[in-house]
Enzyme design. Structure first.
Site, PDB file in Angstrom:
ATOM      1  N   GLU A 123       4.916   6.517  25.604  1.00  0.00           N
ATOM      2  CA  GLU A 123       4.791   7.625  26.562  1.00  0.00           C
ATOM      3  C   GLU A 123       3.973   7.214  27.788  1.00  0.00           C
ATOM      4  OE1 GLU A 123       1.837  10.400  26.562  1.00  0.00           O
ATOM      5  OE2 GLU A 123       1.129  10.029  24.522  1.00  0.00           O
ATOM      6  N   ASP A 129      -3.301  28.448  22.755  1.00  0.00           N
ATOM      7  CA  ASP A 129      -2.987  27.104  23.246  1.00  0.00           C
ATOM      8  C   ASP A 129      -2.575  26.194  22.090  1.00  0.00           C
ATOM      9  OD1 ASP A 129      -2.735  24.734  24.578  1.00  0.00           O
ATOM     10  OD2 ASP A 129      -4.706  24.782  25.534  1.00  0.00           O
ATOM     11  N   ALA A 155       3.153  21.805  23.084  1.00  0.00           N
ATOM     12  CA  ALA A 155       4.614  21.767  22.928  1.00  0.00           C
ATOM     13  C   ALA A 155       5.057  20.513  22.167  1.00  0.00           C
ATOM     14  CB  ALA A 155       5.280  21.816  24.298  1.00  0.00           C
ATOM     15  N   ASP A 156       4.120  19.576  21.938  1.00  0.00           N
ATOM     16  CA  ASP A 156       4.456  18.406  21.102  1.00  0.00           C
ATOM     17  C   ASP A 156       4.948  18.879  19.731  1.00  0.00           C
ATOM     18  OD1 ASP A 156       3.404  16.935  23.185  1.00  0.00           O
ATOM     19  OD2 ASP A 156       1.700  16.125  22.056  1.00  0.00           O
ATOM     20  N   LYS A 161      -5.363  14.684  18.229  1.00  0.00           N
ATOM     21  CA  LYS A 161      -6.641  14.418  18.884  1.00  0.00           C
ATOM     22  C   LYS A 161      -7.741  15.257  18.249  1.00  0.00           C
ATOM     23  CE  LYS A 161      -4.388  14.655  22.534  1.00  0.00           C
ATOM     24  NZ  LYS A 161      -3.211  14.173  23.128  1.00  0.00           N
TER      25      LYS A 161
HETATM   26  N1  PSU Z   1      -2.731  10.689  23.127  1.00  0.00           N
HETATM   27  C1  PSU Z   1      -3.699  10.008  23.791  1.00  0.00           C
HETATM   28  N2  PSU Z   1      -3.938  10.344  25.093  1.00  0.00           N
HETATM   29  C2  PSU Z   1      -3.207  11.332  25.741  1.00  0.00           C
HETATM   30  C3  PSU Z   1      -2.179  12.036  25.042  1.00  0.00           C
HETATM   31  C4  PSU Z   1      -1.994  11.674  23.736  1.00  0.00           C
HETATM   32  O1  PSU Z   1      -4.348   9.111  23.223  1.00  0.00           O
HETATM   33  O2  PSU Z   1      -3.435  11.569  26.933  1.00  0.00           O
HETATM   34  C5  PSU Z   1      -1.349  13.079  25.754  1.00  0.00           C
HETATM   35  C6  PSU Z   1       0.066  13.048  25.163  1.00  0.00           C
HETATM   36  O3  PSU Z   1       0.964  12.875  26.225  1.00  0.00           O
HETATM   37  C7  PSU Z   1       0.248  14.399  24.520  1.00  0.00           C
HETATM   38  C8  PSU Z   1      -0.568  15.251  25.434  1.00  0.00           C
HETATM   39  O4  PSU Z   1       1.595  14.784  24.474  1.00  0.00           O
HETATM   40  O5  PSU Z   1      -1.751  14.446  25.623  1.00  0.00           O
HETATM   41  C9  PSU Z   1      -0.839  16.618  24.833  1.00  0.00           C
HETATM   42  O6  PSU Z   1      -1.241  17.483  25.837  1.00  0.00           O
HETATM   43  P1  PSU Z   1      -1.380  19.055  25.533  1.00  0.00           P
HETATM   44  O7  PSU Z   1      -2.524  19.113  24.567  1.00  0.00           O
HETATM   45  O8  PSU Z   1      -1.719  19.663  26.873  1.00  0.00           O
HETATM   46  O9  PSU Z   1      -0.073  19.509  24.988  1.00  0.00           O
HETATM   47 MN    MN Z   2      -1.754  23.231  25.800  1.00  0.00          MN
END
Ligand code: PSU
Ligand code: MN
Length: 313
Positions: free
Chosen positions: A31, A144, A147-148, A165
């Site tokens: 990604e 929150d 969408a993953d 995370k």
């Molecule tokens: N994993 C990492 N660093 C990141 C991400 C994942 O080590 O920056 C990113 C990925 O692209 C993941 C996104 O899809 O963070 C998720 O963001 P959100 O929580 O806003 O959906």
């Molecule tokens: Mn989000």
């Protein structure tokens, strides 16, 4: 042979990736949000290149996915990678934003959700990232949830990550993954990893210790027509993890700061990752890099085992 969606004019492939897809050489999707929004400059470019090198060293082809001037790139040449790593107008793009950024001829860094979608469109089965998005800690109020999770419920991709995370609500995310029919397997352990930490404290029923066993599961998934994703959670060795006390302190600080600065929506994850990198004076960056490199390495070995399996059939 025409590659999927090539005729739409919206997809372009590097020669390396296009040849690999045509000949059945294993390919690993990577990604680009990690590069543009997850890691600071200039380390982001260095890590992106290192990760691609690791995949190649295992006999697979890396396909870093992003959008440049409205076109999806499956595989990035170094100059393209540089643009994603350095431009200020690169948009963190989930599936819902892809078409808008494309029609406006913009630059998109794709999240896990968007990268999974595009990888699936072009027939790439294995994907490596750092940590999945998931349910945020204050989700009860903010709703929150990344969408993953929805993307993985709809796409038959195998994604190697170090869990979700640690800034998230890990327990709630595991519950949602169950509801959404997403398979979860921990590599070499039963303890679900905690991204910067080797162990999130949550037990997972399934553990596999060999890429060929994972390829067997992938083959069975195809046979059973399973259309949702498979998470391969790859824990860091305990010697590489961030000090758990430092982790917990920095996280509490970061969550408070995000709250007081009214950081919301898709800015939350990049804000907290950046806070970690600053507050730990780069320690979390070293750990984050190791996470991504190790996941790419395992993903490449899985892709190689999977393509062996496919050619046997
Ligand atoms: N994993 C990492 N660093 C990141 C991400 C994942 O080590 O920056 C990113 C990925 O692209 C993941 C996104 O899809 O963070 C998720 O963001 P959100 O929580 O806003 O959906
Ligand atoms: Mn989000």
């Amino acid at each position: 042979m025409i590659l999927p969606n090539q005729e739409s004019g919206l997809f372009s492939y590097t020669d390396e990736v296009s040849q690999a897809l045509k000949s059945g050489t294993p390919v690993v999707a990577l990604e680009s949000t990690i590069i543009s929004h997850g890691l600071p400059r200039p380390e982001n470019m260095r890590v992106a290149l290192e990760v691609e090198g690791i995949v190649r060293s295992r006999g697979a082809v890396p396909a870093t996915i992003a959008m440049l001037e409205g076109r999806v790139h499956i595989g990035l040449k170094e100059a393209d990678l540089e643009q994603i790593a350095t431009r200020d107008d690169v948009v963190k793009t989930s599936i819902r934003d892809l078409a808008t950024v494309s029609a406006r001829k913009g630059f998109a860094a794709t999240t896990v959700a968007a990268t999974s979608h595009l990888a699936n469109v072009v027939g790439i089965e294995v994907f490596a990232t750092g940590g999945l998005g998931g349910v945020h800690r204050h989700a009860r109020e903010s709703w929150d949830e990344s969408a993953d999770l929805t993307a993985l419920s709809q796409l038959p991709i195998t994604i190697v990550c170090s869990g979700v995370k640690s800034i998230l609500d890990v327990g709630a995310t595991l519950e949602r993954l169950e509801t959404l029919n997403v398979g979860v397997v921990v590599y070499g352990s039963h303890q679900f990893p905690g991204f910067y930490l080797s162990d999130s404290g949550f037990y997972v029923d399934w553990s596999l210790a060999d890429p060929s066993e994972i390829a067997d599961v992938m083959a069975a998934r195809r046979g059973l027509a399973i259309t949702s994703g498979l998470v391969i959670a790859n824990p860091l060795p305990i010697t590489s993890q961030l000090d758990p006390d430092v982790h917990d302190q920095v996280l509490v600080q970061g969550l408070k700061l995000a709250d007081s600065k009214k950081i919301a929506g898709k800015d939350v994850t990049p804000f907290l990752l950046d806070h970690f990198h600053r507050a730990t004076h780069g320690q979390s960056l070293v750990v984050n890099t190791e996470i991504i490199v190790r996941n790419a390495d395992l993903a490449a070995r899985i892709a190689v085992a999977n393509s062996r399996e496919m050619t046997q059939v």
